[in-house]
Enzyme design. Structure first.
Site, mmCIF file in Angstrom:
data_model
loop_
_atom_site.group_PDB
_atom_site.id
_atom_site.type_symbol
_atom_site.label_atom_id
_atom_site.label_comp_id
_atom_site.label_asym_id
_atom_site.label_seq_id
_atom_site.Cartn_x
_atom_site.Cartn_y
_atom_site.Cartn_z
ATOM 1 N N GLY A 165 0.845 -1.196 0.000
ATOM 2 C CA GLY A 165 0.000 0.000 0.000
ATOM 3 C C GLY A 165 0.877 1.241 0.000
ATOM 4 N N THR A 169 4.640 2.364 6.247
ATOM 5 C CA THR A 169 3.242 1.964 6.340
ATOM 6 C C THR A 169 2.500 3.005 7.155
ATOM 7 O OG1 THR A 169 1.620 0.488 7.371
ATOM 8 C CG2 THR A 169 3.854 0.336 8.216
ATOM 9 N N ILE A 170 1.306 3.350 6.713
ATOM 10 C CA ILE A 170 0.513 4.286 7.522
ATOM 11 C C ILE A 170 0.093 3.611 8.818
ATOM 12 C CG2 ILE A 170 -0.338 5.608 5.544
ATOM 13 C CD1 ILE A 170 -3.097 4.202 6.064
ATOM 14 N N ASP A 171 0.096 2.269 8.838
ATOM 15 C CA ASP A 171 -0.397 1.540 10.021
ATOM 16 C C ASP A 171 0.561 1.609 11.217
ATOM 17 O OD1 ASP A 171 -2.471 0.855 8.397
ATOM 18 O OD2 ASP A 171 -1.946 -1.265 8.206
ATOM 19 N N GLN A 175 -6.878 8.490 3.849
ATOM 20 C CA GLN A 175 -5.780 8.501 4.834
ATOM 21 C C GLN A 175 -4.423 8.258 4.196
ATOM 22 O OE1 GLN A 175 -7.377 6.015 8.469
ATOM 23 N NE2 GLN A 175 -8.486 5.540 6.602
ATOM 24 N N ARG A 176 -4.419 7.705 2.996
ATOM 25 C CA ARG A 176 -3.152 7.350 2.369
ATOM 26 C C ARG A 176 -2.720 8.346 1.298
ATOM 27 N NH1 ARG A 176 -3.434 1.170 1.520
ATOM 28 N NH2 ARG A 176 -3.250 1.671 -0.666
ATOM 29 N N ARG A 203 -24.562 7.063 12.364
ATOM 30 C CA ARG A 203 -24.130 6.989 10.964
ATOM 31 C C ARG A 203 -22.632 6.696 10.900
ATOM 32 N NH1 ARG A 203 -28.356 10.278 8.450
ATOM 33 N NH2 ARG A 203 -27.138 10.512 6.550
ATOM 34 N N GLY A 221 -6.156 0.148 9.547
ATOM 35 C CA GLY A 221 -5.453 -0.543 10.633
ATOM 36 C C GLY A 221 -5.908 -1.983 10.627
ATOM 37 N N ARG A 222 -5.182 -2.768 9.852
ATOM 38 C CA ARG A 222 -5.563 -4.159 9.619
ATOM 39 C C ARG A 222 -5.374 -5.007 10.877
ATOM 40 N NH1 ARG A 222 -5.282 -6.742 4.673
ATOM 41 N NH2 ARG A 222 -3.873 -5.255 3.695
HETATM 42 O O1 F6P Z 1 -1.186 -1.793 5.093
HETATM 43 C C1 F6P Z 1 -1.625 -0.508 4.874
HETATM 44 C C2 F6P Z 1 -3.108 -0.474 4.596
HETATM 45 O O2 F6P Z 1 -3.408 0.866 4.399
HETATM 46 C C3 F6P Z 1 -3.991 -1.127 5.651
HETATM 47 O O3 F6P Z 1 -4.305 -0.288 6.727
HETATM 48 C C4 F6P Z 1 -5.208 -1.501 4.860
HETATM 49 O O4 F6P Z 1 -5.870 -2.611 5.411
HETATM 50 C C5 F6P Z 1 -4.650 -1.857 3.527
HETATM 51 O O5 F6P Z 1 -3.423 -1.170 3.398
HETATM 52 C C6 F6P Z 1 -5.573 -1.522 2.397
HETATM 53 O O6 F6P Z 1 -4.982 -1.959 1.245
HETATM 54 P P1 F6P Z 1 -5.498 -1.703 -0.242
HETATM 55 O O7 F6P Z 1 -5.012 -0.358 -0.623
HETATM 56 O O8 F6P Z 1 -4.861 -2.754 -1.045
HETATM 57 O O9 F6P Z 1 -6.987 -1.764 -0.205
#
Ligand code: F6P
Length: 341
Positions: free
Chosen positions: A10, A125-127, A273-274, A265, A170-171
């Site tokens: 990601g 990683t953003i996580d 976020q990315r 809601r 946040g997986r």
């Molecule tokens: O690992 C970074 C992340 O942003 C996770 O928080 C998220 O689950 C995943 O990537 C989402 O990935 P994709 O962009 O493939 O949907």
């Protein structure tokens, strides 16, 4: 040396700042040459390259995403993948690789190193869930985006006497939820590290309504209720075996509304976020990682990942860095719990 650079997994804000620092220092101080491999591990697998010189990295410091492109390709899941990479590196005259990625991309780098590929890793990683580094770049930007969203949601939630549930990324780790939730002064934070009781969440929400202050619930996409299963968007898995998450926010809102009778809601922040420009913190961290990664490559210190320890950049073995994830310790979660309800 001729060094290949790639970004995998990601994307996250700050990737371009790393590429720029690697190339600028590598050329001006050491006289190395660079080639960009496009789309993560697919680049060296399929010989997808682009030129990477000083001109190519001009103006990219504030730019989100990655000029090299990314993918979740896993060469170890492809027949003869490793041999293809080794052959392509020889064909391109590439002596070494700088791989910028998260647990999956760097896991591949660690295995390739064991097979003789000269590689240095840079964590992203953003996580913020990579072990061995205190912070990864991209995290601060994601937290600030989520915090700003929460600030905005407070005012509209109050006007309409609603509960608003914000689903953040946040997986496996709840760092974004924890930091954005604390910074945004939310009512409840739900993280993957601790199964939550939806009845308790509903009680917190009710309590917040009693104070005439509308509740905001932040939920990490990987959070799960005590009695339930993880809510999946699809059963689809990527090459590293990860399912696509999403949907827990809607589930929480529906259950809270059923228990409290108050309109609830959901807002899913998702890839917002990315995207976009990195914060100053992430630009500086990414730049320092890039500078130290090219130092490691210049010194031929292969199989290492650069990492932040306190305010210092250190080198750690790639295998150590990818051995386990850095999750939110329960004592850190307990600090945030003081403000729940
Ligand atoms: O690992 C970074 C992340 O942003 C996770 O928080 C998220 O689950 C995943 O990537 C989402 O990935 P994709 O962009 O493939 O949907």
């Amino acid at each position: 040396m001729r060094i290949g650079v790639l970004t995998g997994g990601g994307d996250c804000p700050g990737l371009n700042a790393v590429i720029r620092a690697v190339v600028r220092k590598g050329i001006s101080e050491f006289g190395h040459e660079f080639v960009g491999f496009r789309n993560g591990w697919r680049g060296p697998l399929e010989n997808l390259t682009r030129p990477l010189d000083v001109q190519a990295v001009r103006g990219i410091l504030p730019r989100g995403g990655t000029i090299l492109g990314s993918s979740r390709t896993n060469p170890f899941k492809i027949d003869g993948g490793v041999e293809k990479i080794q052959a392509n590196l020889v064909a391109q005259g590439v002596d070494a690789l700088i791989a910028i990625g998260g647990e999956d991309t760097l896991g591949v780098a660690a295995k390739l190193y064991e097979q003789g590929v000269q590689v240095v890793g840079v964590p992203k990683t953003i996580d913020n869930d990579l072990n061995a580094t205190d912070y990864t770049f991209g995290f601060d930007t994601a937290v600030n985006i989520a915090m700003e969203a929460i600030d905005r949601l407070h005012t509209t939630a109050e006007s309409h006497h609603r509960c608003l549930v914000v689903e953040v990324m946040g997986r496996h780790a709840g760092w974004i939820a924890l930091h954005a939730g604390m910074a945004g002064g939310v009512n409840v934070i739900l993280v993957p590290e601790r199964h939550f009781d939806i009845d308790e969440v509903a009680r917190y929400v009710e309590k917040r309504f009693e104070t005439q202050y509308a509740p905001i619930v932040v939920v990490a996409e990987g959070a799960t209720p005590v009695e339930g299963q993880m809510v999946l968007q699809t059963e689809e898995r990527d090459a590293f075996g990860h399912v696509r998450l999403g949907g827990i926010g809607q589930w929480v809102a529906t259950e809270v509304e059923a228990r409290t009778g108050k309109e609830s809601r959901t807002v899913v922040l998702g890839h917002i976020q990315r995207g976009g420009t990195p914060t100053a913190f992430d630009r500086v961290l990414a730049t320092r990682f890039g500078l130290h990664a090219i130092d490691a490559a210049h010194e031929q210190d292969w199989g290492k990942m650069v990492a932040l320890r306190g305010t210092d950049i250190v080198r750690v073995p790639l295998t150590e860095a990818t051995a386990e994830l850095k999750t939110v310790p329960l004592e850190r979660y307990a600090e945030a719990e003081v403000f729940f309800g």
